[in-house]
Design a protein around this motif. Structure first.
Motif, PDB file in Angstrom:
ATOM      1  N   ILE A   1      -1.493   3.440 -12.539  1.00  0.00           N
ATOM      2  CA  ILE A   1      -2.411   2.798 -11.601  1.00  0.00           C
ATOM      3  C   ILE A   1      -1.663   1.836 -10.692  1.00  0.00           C
ATOM      4  O   ILE A   1      -2.008   1.663  -9.518  1.00  0.00           O
ATOM      5  CB  ILE A   1      -3.553   2.084 -12.364  1.00  0.00           C
ATOM      6  CG1 ILE A   1      -4.752   1.836 -11.444  1.00  0.00           C
ATOM      7  CG2 ILE A   1      -3.093   0.806 -13.001  1.00  0.00           C
ATOM      8  CD1 ILE A   1      -5.443   3.097 -11.003  1.00  0.00           C
ATOM      9  N   LEU A   2      -0.596   1.228 -11.202  1.00  0.00           N
ATOM     10  CA  LEU A   2       0.222   0.350 -10.368  1.00  0.00           C
ATOM     11  C   LEU A   2       0.896   1.136  -9.252  1.00  0.00           C
ATOM     12  O   LEU A   2       1.014   0.649  -8.111  1.00  0.00           O
ATOM     13  CB  LEU A   2       1.269  -0.357 -11.227  1.00  0.00           C
ATOM     14  CG  LEU A   2       2.241  -1.294 -10.488  1.00  0.00           C
ATOM     15  CD1 LEU A   2       1.487  -2.400  -9.774  1.00  0.00           C
ATOM     16  CD2 LEU A   2       3.265  -1.863 -11.462  1.00  0.00           C
ATOM     17  N   SER A   3       1.363   2.346  -9.549  1.00  0.00           N
ATOM     18  CA  SER A   3       1.986   3.158  -8.502  1.00  0.00           C
ATOM     19  C   SER A   3       0.981   3.508  -7.413  1.00  0.00           C
ATOM     20  O   SER A   3       1.313   3.504  -6.222  1.00  0.00           O
ATOM     21  CB  SER A   3       2.573   4.429  -9.113  1.00  0.00           C
ATOM     22  OG  SER A   3       1.559   5.249  -9.658  1.00  0.00           O
ATOM     23  N   LEU A   4      -0.263   3.797  -7.807  1.00  0.00           N
ATOM     24  CA  LEU A   4      -1.303   4.085  -6.808  1.00  0.00           C
ATOM     25  C   LEU A   4      -1.637   2.842  -5.999  1.00  0.00           C
ATOM     26  O   LEU A   4      -1.845   2.913  -4.778  1.00  0.00           O
ATOM     27  CB  LEU A   4      -2.549   4.623  -7.510  1.00  0.00           C
ATOM     28  CG  LEU A   4      -2.394   5.978  -8.225  1.00  0.00           C
ATOM     29  CD1 LEU A   4      -3.652   6.297  -9.022  1.00  0.00           C
ATOM     30  CD2 LEU A   4      -2.116   7.079  -7.221  1.00  0.00           C
ATOM     31  N   GLN A   5      -1.691   1.694  -6.662  1.00  0.00           N
ATOM     32  CA  GLN A   5      -1.959   0.445  -5.947  1.00  0.00           C
ATOM     33  C   GLN A   5      -0.844   0.125  -4.960  1.00  0.00           C
ATOM     34  O   GLN A   5      -1.095  -0.353  -3.844  1.00  0.00           O
ATOM     35  CB  GLN A   5      -2.127  -0.692  -6.953  1.00  0.00           C
ATOM     36  CG  GLN A   5      -3.361  -0.557  -7.840  1.00  0.00           C
ATOM     37  CD  GLN A   5      -3.365  -1.536  -8.994  1.00  0.00           C
ATOM     38  OE1 GLN A   5      -2.440  -2.346  -9.128  1.00  0.00           O
ATOM     39  NE2 GLN A   5      -4.371  -1.443  -9.854  1.00  0.00           N
ATOM     40  N   THR A   6       0.392   0.411  -5.355  1.00  0.00           N
ATOM     41  CA  THR A   6       1.515   0.164  -4.454  1.00  0.00           C
ATOM     42  C   THR A   6       1.405   1.036  -3.214  1.00  0.00           C
ATOM     43  O   THR A   6       1.609   0.560  -2.081  1.00  0.00           O
ATOM     44  CB  THR A   6       2.843   0.457  -5.184  1.00  0.00           C
ATOM     45  OG1 THR A   6       2.902  -0.325  -6.380  1.00  0.00           O
ATOM     46  CG2 THR A   6       4.031   0.130  -4.297  1.00  0.00           C
ATOM     47  N   LEU A   7       1.091   2.291  -3.389  1.00  0.00           N
ATOM     48  CA  LEU A   7       0.910   3.171  -2.239  1.00  0.00           C
ATOM     49  C   LEU A   7      -0.253   2.709  -1.363  1.00  0.00           C
ATOM     50  O   LEU A   7      -0.184   2.778  -0.130  1.00  0.00           O
ATOM     51  CB  LEU A   7       0.659   4.605  -2.719  1.00  0.00           C
ATOM     52  CG  LEU A   7       1.865   5.384  -3.235  1.00  0.00           C
ATOM     53  CD1 LEU A   7       1.429   6.743  -3.764  1.00  0.00           C
ATOM     54  CD2 LEU A   7       2.907   5.564  -2.144  1.00  0.00           C
ATOM     55  N   PHE A   8      -1.318   2.220  -1.990  1.00  0.00           N
ATOM     56  CA  PHE A   8      -2.476   1.751  -1.235  1.00  0.00           C
ATOM     57  C   PHE A   8      -2.103   0.538  -0.391  1.00  0.00           C
ATOM     58  O   PHE A   8      -2.475   0.441   0.790  1.00  0.00           O
ATOM     59  CB  PHE A   8      -3.611   1.416  -2.204  1.00  0.00           C
ATOM     60  CG  PHE A   8      -4.922   1.125  -1.531  1.00  0.00           C
ATOM     61  CD1 PHE A   8      -5.788   2.159  -1.188  1.00  0.00           C
ATOM     62  CD2 PHE A   8      -5.299  -0.169  -1.243  1.00  0.00           C
ATOM     63  CE1 PHE A   8      -6.995   1.881  -0.562  1.00  0.00           C
ATOM     64  CE2 PHE A   8      -6.500  -0.457  -0.631  1.00  0.00           C
ATOM     65  CZ  PHE A   8      -7.362   0.581  -0.289  1.00  0.00           C
ATOM     66  N   ASN A   9      -1.369  -0.382  -0.977  1.00  0.00           N
ATOM     67  CA  ASN A   9      -0.940  -1.567  -0.209  1.00  0.00           C
ATOM     68  C   ASN A   9      -0.014  -1.177   0.934  1.00  0.00           C
ATOM     69  O   ASN A   9      -0.095  -1.750   2.037  1.00  0.00           O
ATOM     70  CB  ASN A   9      -0.243  -2.556  -1.138  1.00  0.00           C
ATOM     71  CG  ASN A   9      -1.229  -3.256  -2.073  1.00  0.00           C
ATOM     72  OD1 ASN A   9      -2.393  -3.435  -1.732  1.00  0.00           O
ATOM     73  ND2 ASN A   9      -0.760  -3.632  -3.261  1.00  0.00           N
ATOM     74  N   GLU A  10       0.895  -0.210   0.684  1.00  0.00           N
ATOM     75  CA  GLU A  10       1.774   0.247   1.753  1.00  0.00           C
ATOM     76  C   GLU A  10       0.975   0.885   2.880  1.00  0.00           C
ATOM     77  O   GLU A  10       1.295   0.705   4.062  1.00  0.00           O
ATOM     78  CB  GLU A  10       2.791   1.241   1.194  1.00  0.00           C
ATOM     79  CG  GLU A  10       3.800   0.617   0.242  1.00  0.00           C
ATOM     80  CD  GLU A  10       4.712   1.668  -0.379  1.00  0.00           C
ATOM     81  OE1 GLU A  10       4.536   2.863  -0.069  1.00  0.00           O
ATOM     82  OE2 GLU A  10       5.609   1.294  -1.170  1.00  0.00           O
ATOM     83  N   MET A  11      -0.083   1.603   2.531  1.00  0.00           N
ATOM     84  CA  MET A  11      -0.925   2.212   3.555  1.00  0.00           C
ATOM     85  C   MET A  11      -1.626   1.149   4.390  1.00  0.00           C
ATOM     86  O   MET A  11      -1.713   1.264   5.623  1.00  0.00           O
ATOM     87  CB  MET A  11      -1.949   3.123   2.882  1.00  0.00           C
ATOM     88  CG  MET A  11      -2.876   3.843   3.855  1.00  0.00           C
ATOM     89  SD  MET A  11      -4.250   4.680   3.028  1.00  0.00           S
ATOM     90  CE  MET A  11      -5.150   3.264   2.400  1.00  0.00           C
ATOM     91  N   LEU A  12      -2.117   0.094   3.721  1.00  0.00           N
ATOM     92  CA  LEU A  12      -2.775  -0.987   4.469  1.00  0.00           C
ATOM     93  C   LEU A  12      -1.811  -1.677   5.422  1.00  0.00           C
ATOM     94  O   LEU A  12      -2.183  -2.026   6.553  1.00  0.00           O
ATOM     95  CB  LEU A  12      -3.362  -2.002   3.488  1.00  0.00           C
ATOM     96  CG  LEU A  12      -4.561  -1.544   2.640  1.00  0.00           C
ATOM     97  CD1 LEU A  12      -5.019  -2.667   1.728  1.00  0.00           C
ATOM     98  CD2 LEU A  12      -5.715  -1.096   3.519  1.00  0.00           C
TER      99      LEU A  12
END
Length: 1185
Positions: free
Chosen positions: A845-856
């Motif tokens: 879930i941390l890897s998905l959150q990291t990608l989400f923050n990078e997208m933002l």
């Protein structure tokens, strides 16, 4: 009727039972039946008919009345009706030793029966006519068991008749010859009575042969022509196998194009076992060279098909196709073209060993088996021998096969048929050392290199006795004969190459490829022979040549080969150890002294080293590093000088990269040898050196040179793994002071290196291919290097050397770099999940959150859920979800923790648009919904309640597009759940439209979907919104307090508390604050307790709603309560696919038909039509002779 040897008072047995038991010899069983037939042929024939019926597995029996008054078709129809269809098994298909023996006895019985009857009974126009008519009818049956058994019997009957016809043909020829001889006598000596007898005998034989031919024609046209294209592969295989026997036994009658065409057509069969029978049938024909000559037309017509079958997907078929081509090659050299042969040649490099060995035999027959008259009389060994020319041919073939450069596979393919040639090392040595005679063309340098490689591969094959890597499954146990051959070969190799190897090394001393291969030969020596064979002087010569080779070369492969050879020769078990050890020590003394001397000059301050100094230092360092890999050089204390060299390189920054790389490699070997020879007193020194070297490598991670950074990274990963906490395992607790765990800065640097050097596009790595972006080999090599770097770091994660959460930056690359590293990343996920399921879930879930923050950060705060970046994150989440498997119990806590962390992340940041707007990360709930299907049903409620702790009442009322992720996520938690509140609401709202016809309990299996509920099962957000807007109260799903059916306790709850009880956050929690650690540990237990309390209250309210609803319906209808006394059907608004499947209770009957029963076979008896396209290719049916 059925009496056959009643033994020990046992009841008489049927013919089937006698053959099945197999206690009596087939000959005696047949003789008894013949006696019974002579006594009463109807009774005996009835017994034979029932024998075939019972062999088909039919429980019925033909009675005498049926036999006398019914036609065969009527009897078969009657037997079909009595056939037991409970099982698809019948005697010919049943497994087990008893039935295997029965199948053999069944075939033997038919053969012996015809053989014993061939002189009288088969010509009575009764027995054979009846049997052939019955078998023909059964072979046309729709019942597979009848068709299979009768075809087997008919084909074996045909084979037996072919033998009879062959005997008749031989007797006719003999009679004709006797008749001609008697008639050619002079009149005085001629016996007219004998002529009459011979003439009469020939006439009888001709009549018998005509009758046998009529029987064979009846079987062939009535059974074979229809069954060779049967829908069942086993039946087709039987037909082809037997026709091969006919053509082989009676070639004069059957070996012609009229019969061969059936085999040719069936080579296109879709089933491998049928194609295999075609090839084995043809092998039997081509094995006889006389028959092979008569197959020219067939071969020319079907040769291309046979050649193509060498690449058959069934390995057994491919092997037999190659063997068939080998037989074709033996019969005629002109049949196969050069292109046909080349299609087989390259199969010697196949990974499947039987195919490779068959291709090797074909190659050997083609290239090595033909001796011209000029080759006769040549010596057996040596350069001028026949083997000399054959070895040259092998070398030429090896070089011409440009697709493959693996000599070990070629040698293994040729070993079984050409081992004598490949073991002629004397001739090989002669070709390499002796000068060519006048008129002989000398081998080129490339050819000599290939010959050295083939020679080494043959030596390895003889000594190791197992195929190369990738061909064969492990080492097999050698027989006593093979072990003796192995020892004899090893002795001969040692005696021969102990003398020749120094000469070969002296001749090819400067050739890297040849020397590298030649230096591998000593490891196959029997070193005792140096002493027992008085070969010490040759050992000294070998050591001198090795010294000279390492002195002239700086290539790593050559130096490592020298080091490995020294290591093998320096074996304390053999008497030559002292001699070799002295030479090795002298060499290393000189090498280390030279290195220290050069290093002092190289590191002098104020002087710029020239290229010659750099070359001398580098070459010496390479040799030390190569020898340190296989030998312990601790007594020379090389750590100080190497560390000094590395430190100077850091300070000055201008050290040549190769010197730094080899200095790090050498220092790495120093520490490993120190650990291998560890003593308690060396603890402090080893710990100090190891930590100092690790810090040095860490500093080199920031080097500008990529090769240096890669070397530092690889060595660091190895050292961290070796000196991790696992060094204390297996009772080595005293090594605890040596444990070295990386600090946060080192972990960060290692991770940054991976992200910068591994996860790059292929086009960005063109520098690794020397400026040639189109160099595919260079790209593959660069990818292989990056994969090794990633694997080294992933091992640190798996063995808990670095924090598991650092894997988040690796896991997030799973989709983007799936083709390059997908297998490594997936295996890392699997291993980390085995170590700690919950921590692994947090990392995912941390890897998905990291990608989400990078997208933002890239796209801005307004998330476009249709963008490729967001869809990529969601697809990655789906892939992650699939890795959890189907066992929800094992992953229960991990999945729940994943949802908990995801919910906290979604509500962590407030809305950038101010109060009333959605939280910044709310769209992440759409990603999180990919994991909802992995939640157990009871956990969905718990997670849903945890979600509502972060929500406000206003959030539940929102229906704008920006709130769709929340709506969708809540929806995913409701689907498939047993939400009683929604059941009450839907039950009340849809009560008027529900119609019940039966009394049913409220269970999962008895739920029925309402008409309006079908639309609610849609997963689209629009449908979800419409459904919510149609409800009277747009509120939280599990809040029964707002319905009119709630029984409220005024002491516990005020009307104005109904909202806050469901939606207000606890005073110690805030939707934008993370939970404290102790709450994170026990949150599931707390939520579950709250859910149970809530469920109890909901049950009370729902029960009241049911009673009230029943009363209203009864009054409205004006009827009694007879029907409405039934328990109401409570519908779920949403039903998952699991609920739908569980809710359907069909009154269906499982029909267990035999495996062979298709739809056509289950209908009434009809003519057996076949679709040729279902059996063979269209091209096959157009063949004509």
């Amino acid at each position: 009727v059925n009496g056959h040897h009643p033994e020990n008072g046992a009841e008489s047995m049927t013919l089937f039972e006698v053959v099945k038991m197999g206690k009596s010899a087939t000959q005696s069983v047949v003789d008894d039946w013949i006696e019974a037939y002579k006594h009463d042929r109807d009774v005996a024939l009835l017994d034979l008919i029932n024998f075939f019926i019972q062999c088909s597995g039919c429980k019925g029996a033909v009675s005498g009345e049926m036999f006398r008054h019914m036609q065969n078709s009527e009897i078969i129809r009657k037997m079909t009706e009595e056939f037991d269809e409970d099982s698809g098994d019948y005697p010919l298909t049943q497994s087990g030793p008893q039935w295997k023996k029965f199948r053999s006895s069944f075939c033997d019985f038919i053969a012996v029966l015809v053989r014993q009857c061939q002189y009288s009974i088969i010509y009575d126009e009764y027995m054979m006519d009846t049997v052939i008519s019955l078998l023909t009818g059964l072979s046309d049956s729709q019942v597979r068991a009848f068709r299979h058994t009768s075809t087997q019997a008919a084909m074996k009957l045909m084979t037996a008749l072919v033998n009879v016809a062959l005997n008749l043909s031989i007797n006719m020829d003999n009679t004709q010859r006797q008749y001609e001889a008697e008639r050619n006598k002079v009149v005085a000596k001629r016996a007219n009575d004998r002529l009459e007898l011979l003439l009469q005998k020939r006439k009888e034989l001709q009549e018998n042969q005509d009758e046998i031919e009529n029987m064979m024609n009846a079987i062939f046209k009535g059974v074979f022509v229809h069954r060779y294209r049967d829908a069942i592969a086993e039946i087709r295989a039987i037909c082809i196998e037997e026709i091969g026997m006919w053509m082989k036994l009676y070639s004069d009658a059957f070996l012609n194009d009229s019969y061969l065409k059936y085999v040719g057509w069936t080579m296109h069969d879709k089933q491998g076992e049928v194609r295999l029978k075609c090839l084995t049938a043809l092998q039997g024909l081509f094995y006889n060279r006389e028959l092979g000559v008569r197959l020219e037309l067939f071969t020319s017509r079907f040769k291309d098909r046979i050649v193509s079958m060498t690449l058959d997907k069934e390995y057994d078929v491919a092997v037999q196709a190659i063997k068939l081509l080998t037989l074709v090659l033996q019969s005629s050299d002109e049949v196969l073209s050069a292109e046909d042969c080349e299609n087989v040649y390259h199969l010697v490099y196949s990974a499947h060993r039987p195919i490779a060995v068959s291709a090797g035999e074909f190659l050997f027959k083609k290239l090595f088996s033909h001796q011209g008259p000029e080759e006769e009389g040549l010596p057996r060994r040596g350069r001028q021998s026949l083997n000399g020319s054959l070895i040259k041919t092998t070398v030429f073939f090896f070089l011409e096969s440009e697709l493959h450069e693996h000599g070990a596979y070629l040698v293994d393919s040729l070993w079984e048929c050409g081992s004598e040639l490949l073991k002629d090392w004397e001739t090989m040595i002669s070709l390499l050392l002796d000068e060519p005679v006048t008129g002989e063309e000398a081998l080129t340098d490339r050819q000599e290199t290939a010959l050295v490689e083939i020679m080494l591969c043959a030596i390895r094959q003889a000594c190791e006795c197992h195929p190369p890597v990738g061909r064969g499954s492990g080492k097999r146990v050698l027989t006593a004969k093979e072990k003796k051959t192995q020892l004899d070969d090893r002795t001969r190799i040692t005696e021969m190459f102990a003398v020749a190897l120094p000469l070969l090394l002296a001749k090819y001393c400067v050739d890297i490829d040849k020397v590298t291969n030649l230096l591998q030969i000593p490891k196959f020596f029997d070193l005792d022979i140096y002493t027992t064979g008085r070969l010490e002087k040759h050992l000294d010569a070998l050591l001198r040549q090795i010294w000279e080779v390492q002195d002239k070369h700086t290539d790593t492969e050559v130096l490592e080969a020298c080091s490995t050879t020294y290591r093998y020769l320096c074996n304390e078990e053999f008497t030559i150890y002292n001699r070799v050890d002295i030479t090795r020590s002298q060499f290393l003394d000189e090498l280390v002294d030279k290195f220290n001397r050069l290093l002092e000059d190289f590191l002098q301050e104020g002087e710029e080293p020239d290229e010659d100094d750099v070359y001398q230092v580098l070459s010496t360092l390479k040799k030390i590093s190569a020898f340190h890999n296989a030998h312990d050089l601790s007594k020379w204390d090389l750590f100080t000088s190497n560390y000094r060299l590395l430190n100077t390189g850091l300070q000055n920054g201008d050290m040549p990269e190769q010197i730094v790389i080899h200095a790090m490699q050498c220092t790495h070997y120093i520490i490993l040898w120190h650990l291998a020879r560890f003593q308690t007193g060396d603890m402090v020194t080893l710990r100090k050196q190891m930590r100092a070297f690790c810090l040095m490598c860490q500093r080199y991670l920031s080097s500008v040179n990529t090769a240096v950074k890669e070397q530092a990274f690889t060595i660091l990963c190895d050292l961290l793994l070796i000196f991790s906490h696992q060094i204390m395992s297996s009772g080595r607790e005293q090594l605890e002071p040596l444990v070295y765990m990386p600090d946060a800065s080192l972990q960060a640097e290692l991770l940054n290196f991976i992200l910068d050097q591994v996860f790059i596009d292929q086009d960005d790595d063109n520098n690794s291919t020397d400026g040639q972006p189109d160099d595919e080999a260079g790209k593959i090599e660069a990818l292989h290097k990056r994969r090794n770097l990633l694997a080294a770091y992933c091992k640190l994660i798996i063995y808990n050397v670095v924090q598991m959460d650092t894997a988040a930056d690796i896991f997030k690359q799973y989709m983007k770099y799936y083709n390059d590293y997908g297998d490594i990343i997936k295996e890392t996920m699997s291993k980390t999940r085995q170590i700690d399921k919950i921590q692994c879930a947090k990392t995912l879930i941390l890897s998905l959150q990291t990608l989400f923050n990078e997208m933002l950060s890239e796209l801005g705060l307004n998330v476009d859920r249709s963008s490729s970046a967001f869809c990529g994150i969601k697809e990655l989440a789906r892939r992650f979800s699939l890795t959890f498997g189907l066992d929800q119990v094992k992953t229960r806590e991990a999945i729940a923790m994943l949802h908990k962390n995801g919910i906290e992340f979604a509500f962590k940041e407030p809305s950038p648009h101010g109060e009333g707007g959605p939280p910044l990360n709310l769209a992440f709930l759409d990603v999180l919904s990919e994991f909802s299907s992995k939640l157990m049903r009871q956990d969905k409620r718990t997670v849903h309640m945890y979600l509502e702790r972060f929500m406000t009442f206003q959030m539940a009322l929102q229906r704008e597009d920006c709130w769709l992720p929340l709506i969708s996520y809540r929806n995913s938690l409701q689907v498939g759940g047993d939400d009683d509140n929604m059941s009450v609401i839907s039950g009340i709202s849809s009560r008027g439209s529900s119609v019940r016809s039966k009394k049913s309990k409220i269970t999962t299996s008895s739920k029925r979907k309402m008409p309006e509920e079908e639309n609610s099962c849609s997963s689209s957000d629009a449908v979800w919104m419409n459904r919510e807007q149609n409800m009277q109260t747009p509120m939280m799903m599990h809040s029964p307090h707002l319905t009119s059916t709630v029984l409220r306790d005024p002491k516990k709850m005020r009307p104005e508390d109904s909202y806050t009880a469901a939606y207000s956050m606890p005073s110690e929690q805030h939707p934008h604050q993370p939970l404290p650690p102790h709450t994170q540990v026990t949150w599931m237990l707390t939520q579950r307790q709250q859910a149970e309390a809530c469920q109890q209250q909901e049950r009370v309210s729902m029960h009241y709603a049911k009673m009230r609803n029943h009363m209203q319906q009864a009054i409205r209808r004006g009827t009694g309560l007879m029907e409405d006394d039934e328990e109401p059907i409570v519908e779920d608004v949403m039903m998952s696919s699991e609920d739908i499947n569980e809710g359907m209770d069909f009154d269906t009957m499982d029909i267990d038909l035999p495996a062979s029963k298709n739809r056509r076979e289950r209908t009434e008896l009809k003519p057996d039509y076949f679709d040729p396209s279902s059996i063979m290719d269209d091209s096959v049916r157009t063949f004509h002779f």
